[in-house]
Design an enzyme around this catalytic site. Structure first.
Site, PDB file in Angstrom:
ATOM      1  CG  PHE A 149      -1.422  -0.020  -2.765  1.00 19.06           C
ATOM      2  CD1 PHE A 149      -0.646   0.248  -1.329  1.00 19.06           C
ATOM      3  CD2 PHE A 149      -0.885  -0.778  -3.596  1.00 19.06           C
ATOM      4  CE1 PHE A 149       0.659  -0.366  -1.150  1.00 19.06           C
ATOM      5  CE2 PHE A 149       0.254  -1.534  -3.220  1.00 19.06           C
ATOM      6  CZ  PHE A 149       1.197  -1.086  -2.104  1.00 19.06           C
ATOM      7  CE  LYS A 173     -10.820   1.674  -8.838  1.00 22.37           C
ATOM      8  NZ  LYS A 173     -10.167   0.877  -8.025  1.00 22.37           N
ATOM      9  CD  GLU A 176      -9.351  -2.623  -5.068  1.00 27.55           C
ATOM     10  OE1 GLU A 176      -8.919  -1.399  -5.570  1.00 27.55           O
ATOM     11  OE2 GLU A 176      -9.374  -3.588  -5.626  1.00 27.55           O
ATOM     12  NE  ARG A 177      -4.298  -3.485  -2.973  1.00 28.44           N
ATOM     13  CZ  ARG A 177      -3.273  -3.806  -3.759  1.00 28.44           C
ATOM     14  NH1 ARG A 177      -2.198  -4.281  -2.971  1.00 28.44           N
ATOM     15  NH2 ARG A 177      -2.835  -3.679  -4.866  1.00 28.44           N
ATOM     16  CB  SER A 226       0.650  -3.799 -11.657  1.00 27.56           C
ATOM     17  OG  SER A 226      -0.900  -4.013 -11.704  1.00 27.56           O
ATOM     18  CB  CYS A 281       6.074   3.629  -9.332  1.00 33.45           C
ATOM     19  SG  CYS A 281       6.220   5.294  -9.298  1.00 33.45           S
ATOM     20  CD  GLU A 383       6.291  -2.846  -9.434  1.00 35.43           C
ATOM     21  OE1 GLU A 383       5.481  -3.338 -10.014  1.00 35.43           O
ATOM     22  OE2 GLU A 383       6.783  -1.768  -9.183  1.00 35.43           O
TER      23      GLU A 383
END
Ligand code: NAD
Length: 499
Positions: A149, A173, A176-177, A226, A281, A383
């Site tokens: 996201f 893909k 979805e957020r 992640s 990240c 994290e």
């Protein structure tokens, strides 16, 4: 309620699985749309469209493919503000940062404009008597990208830019957020001249990711997200015979040596720790001052400046960072802050109580600062991915070098110093994939490549740059002989050599 559709065969296609996910506006906390979640059958429809489109696309010469990239780059510039506003409305990052997200993707598209040069193969004349050898890089076919996201424009472009320029068709893909920008990017690619079916966007969750990893006609999968998921995607993709690269999570350290320009280091650390609410990240959530005096001076400057940081809605031009992506993510960050308190770290500034007047339901968090965090604490090992900065004090250069080197993640690291010798030694020794020397967020430029070590990266090729071209092509090597005069060579039953 608005619905966000898939993008298949050059157009928006409503989902038919009956499943959807909520897309929030993090500034207001309200659900603003539903995104369709694809079934395996819907994915297959996109793959079949891609298979057909790819056959012709691979035959388009690289110079013409580059022209699509040039035009796409131009369209990104024209639509920059529209895309940035859309991005901020689903992600929550401030407008200037959303522009940066798009710009860093655009730079990879610029790199992909050089595809005729990048795909030039190798040639050896006279490798043996009358023998020449050449190698070429050919596209894989249909490939897929699964993205997180936190960079909904840049990371899809890291992947589909090189992949499509190399002659592949691409199934994206996205998260979805915040799924709207990836669909707009696909539309702009079509407007730039990309044939329908070469770039398809299929929304979904775990189910469609699994379907991608098992689909027999998808040859390669690039994943960013992640680490636990990255590792399982890597294993399942490899089990199904695919080429896979998976970038994972991070916990980046900023080392501050006693001779650093402290004011500059503090300015850099604040931006890198709290920018985008820490949801990067390559954020710098751990700062490691070396020596008691450095730690004291650093802490004083941080404590003086952090309360002045401006948290606001993403359209506020003065805001330095906006809300986090969802209420669930904010709750997780708060849990980590509590865990830090419980395990004995000193919570110097607590951002948990922050509320933005007029936007009380938005997913806001103020900046938090911990001191006296140690390497035995879970909040150091894990994290957090939020606006939380941790000070881990080190007594020596060696101890500071060991902290990021021994950490489970190895994405990025920075060192702040005026000592070239120490910086050089650090860069050479540290067990981390991307190093900044007086550069807080060392995301490599588009013509190098991006990748972390240890649990920050699974697979051996990085994102974009030459590695991106290598990942999305396979090498074919041709050994040819054109004998003169038609004399028949003797039979030989030993392996041919070039003595
Ligand atoms: P995530 O792992 O939750 O999601 C990444 C993608 O995987 C999404 O498309 C999601 O739909 C899909 N997914 C979610 N659950 C899945 C499951 N169980 N099985 C298969 N697929 C699944 O990551 P996120 O929260 O969207 O992004 C943040 C994470 O990404 C952080 O850990 C961050 O460090 C990492 N990240 C890494 C890099 C890098 O290059 N190393 C870059 C950006 C973000």
């Amino acid at each position: 309620m608005r619905s966000i559709d898939h993008f298949i065969d050059g157009r928006r296609v409503p989902g038919t699985s009956g499943r959807h996910s909520d897309v929030f506006d993090p500034n207001s906390g309200q659900v603003q749309a539903h995104v369709a979640l694809a079934s395996a059958a819907e994915l297959d429809r996109a793959v079949q469209s891609a298979v057909i489109a790819q056959r012709d696309w691979a035959k388009v010469n690289p110079q013409r493919r580059a022209r699509v990239m040039f035009e796409f780059k131009r369209l990104l510039e024209v639509h920059m503000d529209e895309l940035a506003a859309l991005l901020s409305s689903e992600h929550g990052k401030v407008h200037s940062d959303s522009r940066g997200d798009i710009q860093r993707g655009l730079e990879v598209i610029e790199f992909a404009c050089g595809i005729p040069h990048l795909l030039k193969g190798e040639y050896t004349q006279g490798a043996g008597p009358g023998i020449d050898v050449y190698s070429m890089r050919q596209p894989l076919g249909v490939v897929a990208g699964i993205t997180p996201f936190n960079f909904p424009a840049m990371i899809p472009m890291w992947m589909f830019g090189p992949a499509i320029a190399c002659g592949n068709a691409f199934i994206l893909k996205p998260s979805e957020r915040d799924p709207s920008v990836p669909v707009r990017l696909a539309e702009l690619m079509i407007e730039a001249g990309l044939p329908e079916g070469v770039l398809n966007v299929v929304h979904g969750d775990k189910d469609v990711v699994e379907a991608i990893l098992k689909h027999p006609q998808i040859r390669a999968v690039s994943f960013v997200g992640s680490s636990d998921i990255a590792q399982s995607v890597y294993a399942l993709g490899a089990q199904h015979g695919k080429r896979v690269q998976c970038m994972g999570g991070a916990k980046n350290h900023g080392i501050v040596l006693p001779d650093a320009d402290l004011d500059q280091a503090v300015a850099d650390i604040l931006g890198a720790a709290y920018g985008s609410a820490g949801e990067r990240c390559m954020a710098l959530p751990v700062v490691v001052p070396v020596g008691e005096a450095t730690a004291q001076a650093l802490r004083e400057k941080l404590v003086a400046q952090i309360p002045g940081l401006r948290v606001g809605v993403s359209s506020d031009p003065q805001a330095q960072f906006g809300p986090v992506v969802t209420a669930a993510h904010r709750a997780r960050i708060k849990q980590y802050i509590q865990m830090g308190v419980d395990e004995g770290a000193e919570l110097v500034i607590d951002g948990r109580g922050f509320s933005l007047p007029g936007h009380e339901d938005g997913f806001f968090l103020g900046p938090s600062l911990f001191d006296r965090v140690t390497d035995s604490m879970a909040t150091w090992r894990e994290e957090i991915f939020g606006p939380v900065l941790q000070i881990v004090r080190a007594d020596s250069f060696e101890q500071a070098l060991a902290l990021p080197s021994q950490h489970q993640y190895g994405n990025g690291v920075a060192i702040f110093t005026r000592n070239g010798d120490a910086a050089r030694e650090f860069a050479e020794q540290v067990e981390v994939g991307m190093v900044g020397i007086n550069v807080p967020i060392p995301v490599p430029v588009a013509y190098h490549s991006f990748g972390g070590w240890k649990r920050s990266g699974f697979g051996d090729l990085n994102q974009y740059g030459q590695d991106g071209v290598r990942f999305f092509t396979r090498t074919k090597t041709v050994t040819q002989r054109w004998p003169r005069g038609g004399a028949v060579a003797d039979q030989s039953f030993v392996i041919p050599t070039m003595r």
